[in-house]
Design a protein around this motif. Sequence first.
Motif, PDB file in Angstrom:
ATOM      1  N   MET A   1       0.681  -1.193  -0.113  1.00 51.24           N
ATOM      2  CA  MET A   1       0.153   0.042   0.071  1.00 51.24           C
ATOM      3  C   MET A   1       0.839   1.145   0.031  1.00 51.24           C
ATOM      4  O   MET A   1       0.582   2.276  -0.646  1.00 51.24           O
ATOM      5  N   ARG A   2       1.958   0.940   0.727  1.00 50.40           N
ATOM      6  CA  ARG A   2       2.827   2.391   0.808  1.00 50.40           C
ATOM      7  C   ARG A   2       3.406   2.786  -0.662  1.00 50.40           C
ATOM      8  O   ARG A   2       3.448   3.880  -0.917  1.00 50.40           O
ATOM      9  N   VAL A   3       3.799   1.788  -1.452  1.00 55.84           N
ATOM     10  CA  VAL A   3       4.090   2.071  -2.783  1.00 55.84           C
ATOM     11  C   VAL A   3       2.937   2.923  -3.690  1.00 55.84           C
ATOM     12  O   VAL A   3       3.389   3.734  -4.485  1.00 55.84           O
ATOM     13  N   ILE A   4       1.917   2.392  -3.595  1.00 59.05           N
ATOM     14  CA  ILE A   4       0.809   2.982  -4.354  1.00 59.05           C
ATOM     15  C   ILE A   4       0.484   4.355  -3.790  1.00 59.05           C
ATOM     16  O   ILE A   4       0.263   5.250  -4.463  1.00 59.05           O
ATOM     17  N   GLY A   5       0.600   4.496  -2.184  1.00 54.57           N
ATOM     18  CA  GLY A   5       0.478   6.039  -1.837  1.00 54.57           C
ATOM     19  C   GLY A   5       1.563   6.705  -2.309  1.00 54.57           C
ATOM     20  O   GLY A   5       1.449   7.988  -2.621  1.00 54.57           O
ATOM     21  N   GLN A   6       2.857   6.294  -2.599  1.00 53.83           N
ATOM     22  CA  GLN A   6       3.917   7.087  -2.878  1.00 53.83           C
ATOM     23  C   GLN A   6       3.588   7.454  -4.451  1.00 53.83           C
ATOM     24  O   GLN A   6       3.847   8.707  -5.044  1.00 53.83           O
ATOM     25  N   ALA A   7       3.162   6.432  -5.069  1.00 56.46           N
ATOM     26  CA  ALA A   7       2.590   6.709  -6.697  1.00 56.46           C
ATOM     27  C   ALA A   7       1.442   7.880  -6.773  1.00 56.46           C
ATOM     28  O   ALA A   7       1.394   8.642  -7.907  1.00 56.46           O
ATOM     29  N   VAL A   8       0.594   7.498  -5.987  1.00 58.62           N
ATOM     30  CA  VAL A   8      -0.558   8.627  -5.753  1.00 58.62           C
ATOM     31  C   VAL A   8       0.014  10.230  -5.733  1.00 58.62           C
ATOM     32  O   VAL A   8      -0.336  10.946  -6.182  1.00 58.62           O
ATOM     33  N   VAL A   9       0.960  10.103  -4.537  1.00 58.54           N
ATOM     34  CA  VAL A   9       1.509  11.349  -4.286  1.00 58.54           C
ATOM     35  C   VAL A   9       2.304  11.949  -5.455  1.00 58.54           C
ATOM     36  O   VAL A   9       2.125  13.267  -5.746  1.00 58.54           O
ATOM     37  N   HIS A  10       2.919  11.090  -6.066  1.00 60.56           N
ATOM     38  CA  HIS A  10       3.735  11.774  -7.301  1.00 60.56           C
ATOM     39  C   HIS A  10       2.904  12.369  -8.586  1.00 60.56           C
ATOM     40  O   HIS A  10       2.953  13.345  -8.956  1.00 60.56           O
ATOM     41  N   ALA A  11       1.677  11.435  -8.729  1.00 59.76           N
ATOM     42  CA  ALA A  11       0.742  12.101  -9.455  1.00 59.76           C
ATOM     43  C   ALA A  11       0.067  13.120  -9.304  1.00 59.76           C
ATOM     44  O   ALA A  11      -0.032  13.998  -9.949  1.00 59.76           O
ATOM     45  N   TRP A  12      -0.224  13.275  -8.049  1.00 57.91           N
ATOM     46  CA  TRP A  12      -0.826  14.461  -7.690  1.00 57.91           C
ATOM     47  C   TRP A  12       0.003  15.640  -7.656  1.00 57.91           C
ATOM     48  O   TRP A  12      -0.456  16.733  -7.940  1.00 57.91           O
ATOM     49  N   SER A  13       1.252  15.332  -7.493  1.00 59.54           N
ATOM     50  CA  SER A  13       2.405  16.787  -7.487  1.00 59.54           C
ATOM     51  C   SER A  13       2.249  17.191  -9.100  1.00 59.54           C
ATOM     52  O   SER A  13       2.564  18.244  -9.335  1.00 59.54           O
ATOM     53  N   VAL A  14       2.306  16.108 -10.095  1.00 63.86           N
ATOM     54  CA  VAL A  14       2.040  16.567 -11.380  1.00 63.86           C
ATOM     55  C   VAL A  14       0.635  17.127 -11.618  1.00 63.86           C
ATOM     56  O   VAL A  14       0.702  18.217 -12.409  1.00 63.86           O
ATOM     57  N   ILE A  15      -0.464  16.753 -11.266  1.00 58.92           N
ATOM     58  CA  ILE A  15      -1.803  17.529 -11.382  1.00 58.92           C
ATOM     59  C   ILE A  15      -1.443  18.951 -10.643  1.00 58.92           C
ATOM     60  O   ILE A  15      -1.803  19.890 -11.099  1.00 58.92           O
ATOM     61  N   GLU A  16      -0.746  18.966  -9.572  1.00 60.07           N
ATOM     62  CA  GLU A  16      -0.688  20.216  -8.964  1.00 60.07           C
ATOM     63  C   GLU A  16       0.082  21.379  -9.709  1.00 60.07           C
ATOM     64  O   GLU A  16       0.058  22.526  -9.698  1.00 60.07           O
ATOM     65  N   SER A  17       1.225  20.637 -10.399  1.00 58.21           N
ATOM     66  CA  SER A  17       2.371  21.721 -11.238  1.00 58.21           C
ATOM     67  C   SER A  17       1.441  22.327 -12.455  1.00 58.21           C
ATOM     68  O   SER A  17       1.795  23.422 -12.850  1.00 58.21           O
ATOM     69  N   ASP A  18       0.413  21.808 -13.051  1.00 58.80           N
ATOM     70  CA  ASP A  18      -0.397  22.303 -14.105  1.00 58.80           C
ATOM     71  C   ASP A  18      -1.684  21.849 -14.077  1.00 58.80           C
ATOM     72  O   ASP A  18      -2.143  21.029 -14.848  1.00 58.80           O
ATOM     73  N   PRO A  19      -2.542  22.392 -13.061  1.00 56.08           N
ATOM     74  CA  PRO A  19      -4.135  21.713 -13.071  1.00 56.08           C
ATOM     75  C   PRO A  19      -4.748  21.710 -14.351  1.00 56.08           C
ATOM     76  O   PRO A  19      -5.658  21.143 -14.678  1.00 56.08           O
ATOM     77  N   ALA A  20      -4.704  23.160 -15.081  1.00 56.51           N
ATOM     78  CA  ALA A  20      -5.364  23.304 -16.287  1.00 56.51           C
ATOM     79  C   ALA A  20      -4.972  22.250 -17.270  1.00 56.51           C
ATOM     80  O   ALA A  20      -5.867  21.884 -18.195  1.00 56.51           O
ATOM     81  N   MET A  21      -3.852  21.762 -17.347  1.00 58.87           N
ATOM     82  CA  MET A  21      -3.477  20.516 -18.112  1.00 58.87           C
ATOM     83  C   MET A  21      -4.209  19.319 -17.798  1.00 58.87           C
ATOM     84  O   MET A  21      -4.266  18.492 -18.829  1.00 58.87           O
ATOM     85  N   HIS A  22      -4.057  18.754 -16.780  1.00 58.27           N
ATOM     86  CA  HIS A  22      -4.230  17.621 -16.251  1.00 58.27           C
ATOM     87  C   HIS A  22      -5.653  17.395 -15.833  1.00 58.27           C
ATOM     88  O   HIS A  22      -6.375  16.146 -15.642  1.00 58.27           O
ATOM     89  N   LEU A  23      -6.538  18.477 -15.466  1.00 60.03           N
ATOM     90  CA  LEU A  23      -7.920  18.379 -15.086  1.00 60.03           C
ATOM     91  C   LEU A  23      -8.984  18.790 -15.874  1.00 60.03           C
ATOM     92  O   LEU A  23      -8.891  19.913 -16.515  1.00 60.03           O
ATOM     93  N   ALA A  24      -9.885  18.052 -16.137  1.00 60.50           N
ATOM     94  CA  ALA A  24     -10.784  18.374 -16.985  1.00 60.50           C
ATOM     95  C   ALA A  24     -11.681  19.638 -16.450  1.00 60.50           C
ATOM     96  O   ALA A  24     -11.826  19.686 -15.148  1.00 60.50           O
ATOM     97  N   LYS A  25     -12.476  20.192 -17.301  1.00 60.38           N
ATOM     98  CA  LYS A  25     -13.282  21.318 -16.582  1.00 60.38           C
ATOM     99  C   LYS A  25     -14.341  21.068 -16.022  1.00 60.38           C
ATOM    100  O   LYS A  25     -15.156  20.107 -16.368  1.00 60.38           O
ATOM    101  N   PRO A  26     -14.821  21.432 -14.727  1.00 59.67           N
ATOM    102  CA  PRO A  26     -15.864  21.205 -13.965  1.00 59.67           C
ATOM    103  C   PRO A  26     -17.488  21.650 -15.069  1.00 59.67           C
ATOM    104  O   PRO A  26     -17.194  22.655 -15.233  1.00 59.67           O
ATOM    105  N   THR A  27     -17.962  20.628 -15.301  1.00 60.51           N
ATOM    106  CA  THR A  27     -19.378  20.802 -16.035  1.00 60.51           C
ATOM    107  C   THR A  27     -20.542  19.864 -15.304  1.00 60.51           C
ATOM    108  O   THR A  27     -20.064  18.982 -14.465  1.00 60.51           O
ATOM    109  N   PRO A  28     -21.515  20.197 -15.631  1.00 61.09           N
ATOM    110  CA  PRO A  28     -22.679  19.292 -15.116  1.00 61.09           C
ATOM    111  C   PRO A  28     -22.361  17.661 -15.419  1.00 61.09           C
ATOM    112  O   PRO A  28     -22.745  16.913 -14.589  1.00 61.09           O
TER     113      PRO A  28
END
Length: 224
Positions: A1-28
Amino acid sequence: MRVIGQAVVHAWSVIESDPAMHLAKPTPGNPAEDIYTDALCELLLQMLKSPTAVVPGFSSAHFEHVSRAENLSNYNAQFINKQPDLIIQLADGPLQQTRRYVGIYVETKIVSMKTPISRYTDEGLKRFIVGDYAWAMQGAMMIAYQAQRPRPRQTLEVKLAADATLATIPQQGHCFASPAAAAPLCGNSMHQRTWHYHSGDNPGPIRVWHMWSLHIPGLSSGAP
């Protein structure tokens, strides 16, 4: 589980670096929780398929695939359209007849002081306890997306101790165990499962690991 947690943290850091690139726009058609989970799924899958391990241990040697909202059965097939937020399938197949059900099931929820903790427990955590998700496994994971104002982890601990329907099993006298070695996961809780397999066998308790540190990046489009 710890490895998966580390992978999630890494992925989240990529999202935080450029949210507009990685996150879809909020819509209904794009609920906020699904936006973050979809981005996590995409990045985790890219990491898994990378020729070199981005996070040590998170590789195709150990994990086979990452999927989101896949239709699966609950423990007795009474409901065949259960949709876990994420499934990280294991690369080896010790249970060939239930191959689709061998993996790390991850349920995600947006949490904040504006939303009741019961959304996290009743609409997330409890699905592992009643046999909707991870019924062939002894471990699973919950991810909390922290919105403003962030919800302290202690409110989860209080809920685990006070809500008998969560069937929490104390560990060394505590409903929440937080070993230092678990980082970036904040700890785990154990829960009794009272249903039975078709064979009559008891599935035993399930240990659910909790990630409580992913803060939602701000978006000009108004995501929470």
